[in-house]
Scaffold this active site. Structure first.
Site, short mmCIF file in Angstrom:
data_model
loop_
_atom_site.label_atom_id
_atom_site.label_comp_id
_atom_site.label_asym_id
_atom_site.label_seq_id
_atom_site.Cartn_x
_atom_site.Cartn_y
_atom_site.Cartn_z
N ARG A 23 -107.43 32.35 -1.13
CA ARG A 23 -107.18 33.51 -0.26
C ARG A 23 -107.28 33.06 1.19
NH1 ARG A 23 -111.15 38.53 -0.47
NH2 ARG A 23 -112.43 37.15 0.78
N GLU B 53 -106.84 46.16 -2.16
CA GLU B 53 -108.23 46.50 -1.86
C GLU B 53 -108.35 47.62 -0.83
OE1 GLU B 53 -110.32 43.08 -0.33
OE2 GLU B 53 -108.61 42.42 0.84
N HIS C 214 -120.92 41.23 1.06
CA HIS C 214 -120.64 39.79 0.97
C HIS C 214 -121.91 38.95 0.80
CE1 HIS C 214 -116.67 40.99 2.62
NE2 HIS C 214 -116.30 40.11 1.72
N CYS D 109 -110.56 40.91 -9.16
CA CYS D 109 -111.45 39.85 -8.66
C CYS D 109 -112.62 40.42 -7.87
CB CYS D 109 -110.67 38.85 -7.82
SG CYS D 109 -109.96 39.57 -6.34
N ARG E 160 -119.90 49.06 2.04
CA ARG E 160 -120.44 48.37 0.86
C ARG E 160 -121.73 47.63 1.13
NH1 ARG E 160 -115.72 43.73 0.43
NH2 ARG E 160 -117.27 42.39 -0.56
N ASN F 242 -114.22 45.72 -4.57
CA ASN F 242 -115.35 45.92 -3.64
C ASN F 242 -114.89 46.73 -2.43
OD1 ASN F 242 -116.43 44.07 -5.40
ND2 ASN F 242 -116.16 42.34 -4.02
N ASP F 243 -113.82 46.24 -1.81
CA ASP F 243 -113.31 46.97 -0.64
C ASP F 243 -112.58 48.24 -1.07
OD1 ASP F 243 -114.17 45.62 1.66
OD2 ASP F 243 -112.82 43.97 1.19
N ARG G 183 -112.61 32.22 -1.64
CA ARG G 183 -112.79 32.86 -0.32
C ARG G 183 -112.93 31.73 0.70
NH1 ARG G 183 -116.26 36.51 -3.67
NH2 ARG G 183 -115.57 38.64 -3.35
C1 PEP Z 1 -112.93 42.78 -2.80
O1 PEP Z 1 -112.87 43.42 -1.75
O2 PEP Z 1 -113.08 43.30 -3.92
C2 PEP Z 1 -112.81 41.31 -2.77
C3 PEP Z 1 -112.75 40.61 -3.87
O3 PEP Z 1 -112.82 40.72 -1.54
P1 PEP Z 1 -114.18 40.46 -0.71
O4 PEP Z 1 -115.33 40.84 -1.59
O5 PEP Z 1 -114.17 39.04 -0.32
O6 PEP Z 1 -114.00 41.39 0.45
MG MG Z 2 -112.21 42.42 0.04
#
Ligand code: PEP
Ligand code: MG
Length: 616
Positions: A364, A469, A221, A540, A503, A492-493, A328
């Site tokens: 979100r 995710e 993040h 996303c 991550r 990402n998750d 977010r």
């Molecule tokens: C993700 O996990 O890909 C996502 C977009 O959410 P965040 O990066 O806010 O966890």
């Molecule tokens: Mg996420």
């Protein structure tokens, strides 16, 4: 005899910063996370002493307070463990200096007088954990300093070791952004061991030329926040804080992931050329703003922006985004001690939805926990005891279903701005269809309550979508799709949970690979589940902003990508150069592969003339 590195209470790395060990020009490599070149003076942020007000507690608070202390000890041990692992990248002399010091710290986090007596003070003197740690460390330091020993420097050093570990504990106990970033001089390159997402949210991109940290991963993040702010940045620069000194001149390249400390004239000239080329490319890309994101054979692709903080709104407008695909909302809850109430949220959402209208905004609901676990605990949202593994614990929608009053306030605030533009609502970290059902029940209940109060809501409520995710959500996508109005794939998750790789952890960042076939297969499965129902599906996660991945994503059937605003022009350029049929063929070829390296090769080679090696 070793020098006395601890003459001043300072970071453990101070020891190695003597001029004779500092090479003139030194290159440190990391993971590039936000493109651009910065030339400036290093500003290394040593954490400010954690100054908690003295606090007394009641009898009922004794056990929770001891649990907080246990948590802080665990976290401190983890931090020191990481520092120890890093030692191997330092010069030998530095290792000899630091290793015994770190061992001493680790011992103090075991069954030490400091911890035993701090826990006792919590129970007997009814002191808050911070106060107990501080009092006990001062008591120990006083005993050491009063000892009859001619080696006064040695005594001072030992006393400072105790104070240093107490400071670390207290910083972790405070569980808040404990670094003041307000004093960073304009044009500086910020260097830190670690930067939390909340720290990053406080950075002013017009003042800070670049950021480099020892910790972190490409899709953490903090990295996302830095990209969003457009600050050239690198993370996972092993050994950086040991080599860089405040005031050193440096050149940071957020595209290649290098930082040159004390650069010579050659490196400086090259950086200046790079700066000029970067500005030129930006100007060229800006011309794409007015052009549609359409493939050569006429397929329209929606390019939306992810928004981390409202300060990004002008950037989003400049980039020509077709709405916000991921808002977010964590920014509303960061860097504060209380929770934003419904009214405060209405004001924030109204500003964003109004600015984006008539384009769509996907809000979100709060995704607290995981990497943002400490902030969630500080805000009193998550239990004070963080659980053994925050990423697998009470995070995202799970936390909101456990604290439905938070979700209700957020739904209500969002619904109250529904007439200001086009809205969608997104649920984070879902794993089962039942979680979506429960969230929808709350959503419908909040809407009924607002209508009873006379709030005019659209007859058809804004769509309620699900982040895909987790591997669980991806594999149950067909069932979840029946409960959801749209999907947003959070790569990402998804990559983190699929590959069991944190991550944001620099130690395992080499294993973090969203192009791993396991991740791609989950994405494909979820996308197809949505497309079968003609349900909107977007990506996303950070994959969406990488122009090289566009052929694959389009080939998998994705027609909506949401990314940090600064990536939109490059992604648009990529879209406009593609044919959908080529993309579909390419995706089929990629999906036949099971070797991640082969997939990398194919993706990097797309559109290049085929060589024998690249033929698949
Ligand atoms: C993700 O996990 O890909 C996502 C977009 O959410 P965040 O990066 O806010 O966890
Ligand atoms: Mg996420």
């Amino acid at each position: 005899m070793r020098s006395d590195p601890r003459a001043e209470p300072a970071r453990s790395g101070e020891a190695v910063k003597t001029d004779k060990r500092r090479p003139k020009e030194q290159v440190v490599r990391g993971i590039p996370v936000a493109p651009g070149i910065a030339i400036g003076a290093i500003y290394d942020t040593t954490e400010a002493p954690a100054e908690a007000p003295r606090r007394r507690i009641s009898e009922e608070e004794v056990e929770p307070e001891r649990a907080r202390l246990t948590d802080a000890v665990k976290l401190s041990r983890k931090q020191l463990g990481k520092l120890k692992m890093r030692l191997s990248v330092l010069p030998e002399e530095a290792q000899e200096e630091l290793a015994p010091l770190l061992d001493a710290y680790v011992m103090m986090l075991g069954n030490s007088r400091l911890l035993r007596n701090a826990a006792r003070r919590i129970g007997e003197e009814h002191l808050a954990a911070e106060t107990a740690v501080l009092d006990e460390s001062e008591a120990i330091a006083a005993t050491i300093l009063a000892a009859k020993d001619d080696d006064k420097a040695g005594l001072l050093r030992r006393a400072q070791e105790v104070r240093e570990i107490a400071r670390r504990l207290n910083r972790n106990l405070l569980a808040a952004p404990f670094r003041s970033l307000t004093g960073v001089p304009a044009g500086a390159i910020l260097v830190a061991e670690e930067l939390t997402p909340a720290d990053a949210a406080l950075l002013d991109p017009s003042r800070i030329a670049g950021v480099a940290t020892e910790e972190g991963g490409a899709d953490g993040h903090t990295a996302i926040m830095l990209r969003a702010l457009g600050i050239p940045s690198i993370v996972a620069c092993h050994g950086l804080t040991e080599s860089a000194q405040r005031g050193d001149q440096a050149v940071l390249d957020g595209t290649t992931g290098t930082i040159v400390l004390r650069p010579g004239q050659g490196a400086l000239d090259k950086a200046k050329e790079g700066l000029a080329a970067f500005a030129k490319e930006r100007a060229k890309l800006a011309k794409l703003r007015q052009l549609p994101a359409i493939t050569r054979d006429g397929e329209l692709v929606e390019l939306q922006a992810n928004l981390e903080i409202p300060a990004e709104l002008p950037l989003i407008a400049q980039a020509g985004a077709q709405g916000i695909g991921l808002l977010r909302t964590e920014f509303l809850f960061m860097n504060r001690e209380d929770l934003p109430d419904e009214e405060a949220q209405v004001i924030a959402y109204e500003q964003i939805v109004g600015a984006m209208a008539p384009d769509e905004v996907t809000i979100r609901v709060l995704d607290w926990g995981g990497e943002k676990d400490l902030e969630a605990r500080a805000a009193g949202i998550a239990p004070t005891h963080g659980g053994p593994n925050p990423a697998l614990g009470l995070r995202g929608l799970r936390l909101l279903l456990k604290r439905p009053e938070l979700l209700e306030a957020q739904f209500a605030a969002i619904l109250r701005v529904a007439d200001k533009g086009k809205l969608r609502i997104l649920l984070p970290l879902v794993t089962t269809p039942n979680e979506v059902k429960q969230a929808r029940e709350i959503y419908d209940r909040v809407a009924r309550r607002l209508r009873r109060r006379g709030v005019a809501l659209p007859e058809k409520l804004p769509p309620l979508g699900v982040m895909i995710e987790t591997p669980g959500a991806a594999l149950a996508a067909d069932a979840i799709a029946l409960e959801a109005d749209f999907f947003a794939i959070g790569t990402n998750d998804l990559a983190m949970y699929t590959l069991a790789v944190d991550r944001a952890d620099a130690e395992v960042s080499h294993l973090y690979d969203p192009l791993h076939p396991a991740v791609l297969r989950l994405m494909q499965f979820a996308t197809e589940a949505a497309l079968r129902l003609r349900m909107p599906v977007s990506v996303c996660g950070e994959m969406a902003g990488n122009p090289r991945l566009v052929p694959l994503l389009l080939g998998l059937g994705i027609r909506c990508l949401s990314m940090n605003a600064s990536s939109i022009p490059r992604v648009k350029q990529a879209v406009r150069a593609l044919d959908i049929d080529d993309c579909a063929r390419f995706a089929r070829r990629v999906m036949e592969q099971s070797d991640p390296e082969r997939i990398q090769e194919l993706v990097m080679g797309f559109g290049q003339p085929a060589t024998d090696k690249a033929k698949g």
